[in-house]
Design a protein around this motif. Structure first.
Motif: not given
Length: 328
Positions: A58-64, A66-68, A105-109, A325-328
């Motif tokens: 799953w982590w590999l799918l996040f755009n490196p 952008h914030v992840r 909160p971190a990535l947007g909806l 709540a935290s963005p990351t």
């Protein structure tokens, strides 16, 4: 996700988990722990390896670019998501909305939804690959299993077709197509609701298509990691055989594990897999021609393993609910 909502979700999840234990029977769970003995610890560690690989996929799918979230944060969300899926009766889908809410909160909806849907599709591909591998393994290594060769070839063909459908959805996007199909049903409320959110659906589709177009190596890596997680999971049968002094070839374990996963998806309608899991384990054990003692222990070990990790997932959710709540 607001702290109040996290607390409510943690409370609901805990109530469902307690209800599941009550339905199964606390004495049954305790007896399972006693009967499993030493093999329970390595099986728990195997599940840790499985969830770690799932989270890595799953982590590999996040755009490196952008914030992840960090990998450990992703692992925590992933474990809780699987726990919520496990304790949600029948549909087994409580984890995906939680994953989206936890990441928003971190990535947007749109990006959060796209990453979750992307992983759902990766998880589906790895599941289909496991089924296909189990069928091939059965044909090659278990030619005398109680499944007819035509049925196995027919099952393999259906799996290949399903793979094509899932991969097509990943490549071309599918959210807008589903929305358009639902709109054609001409239910006024549905059509208006879908039309008002067309831009949001388009953004989710764009996330899925971008993953295929811009980060294919990460997508392939995610599928490989998730498929490896499913192969590692087959060690459960191997370890159970070892504990009973009944050596199992790992190819037999993979065949049994894959056919069990296929059977469980066919009987998804049973709440909490009660009855269907037990019947499926005895069925694949019979088909593989291995001693029934393996099935008897696999039934209780599987339940204890699932309940333990579900409890750990709820514990992570309670810890999350206690902090702001935290963005990351």
């Amino acid at each position: 996700m607001k702290q109040s909502w996290r607390l409510l979700l943690a409370l609901i999840g805990t109530v469902l988990l307690v209800a599941m234990v009550k339905v199964i029977g606390p004495s049954v769970v305790l007896d399972g722990v006693r009967r499993a003995g030493w093999v329970l610890l390595p099986i728990m560690l195997v599940q840790l390896a499985v969830y770690s690989l799932n989270a890595w996929a799953w982590w590999l799918l996040f755009n490196p670019m952008h914030v992840r979230p960090s990998y450990l944060r992703t692992l925590g969300i992933s474990v809780t998501g699987f726990a919520l899926n496990f304790i949600t009766p029948v549909v087994n889908a409580g984890g995906e909305p939680y994953r989206v809410a936890a990441l928003t909160p971190a990535l947007g909806l749109s990006r959060a939804t796209g990453s979750v849907l992307g992983y759902v599709m990766v998880h589906a591909v790895s599941s289909l690959l496991l089924w296909l591998g189990a069928i091939i393994t059965t044909l090659v290594f278990l030619p005398h299993a109680g499944v007819g060769t035509p049925a196995l070839f027919g099952g393999a063909a259906l799996v290949v077709i399903a793979l094509g459908v899932v991969l097509s959805g990943q490549r071309d996007g599918f959210v807008l197509r589903i929305a358009a199909l639902l709109s054609k049903l001409r239910f006024r409320k549905w059509s208006a609701w879908l039309e008002a959110r067309r831009e949001a659906f388009a953004a989710v589709d764009a996330e899925l298509v971008a993953l295929w177009r811009d980060r294919p190596s990460r997508l392939i890596g995610a599928v490989a990691a998730d498929t490896l997680a499913r192969i590692v999971g087959a060690l459960e049968f191997f370890l159970i055989g070892l504990a009973l002094g009944i050596p199992l070839a790992f190819t037999t374990s993979i065949a049994m594990w894959g056919l069990l996963a296929l059977a469980m998806n066919l009987f998804f309608i049973f709440p909490w897999e009660l009855g269907s899991r037990e019947a499926s384990i005895y069925g694949v054990t019979h088909l593989a021609g291995v001693p029934i003692e393996i099935a008897a222990l696999a039934v209780v070990v599987g339940r204890v393993r699932e309940l333990t990790w579900a409890a750990l997932g709820m514990a992570v959710l309670w810890l999350e609910a206690q902090r702001p709540a935290s963005p990351t």
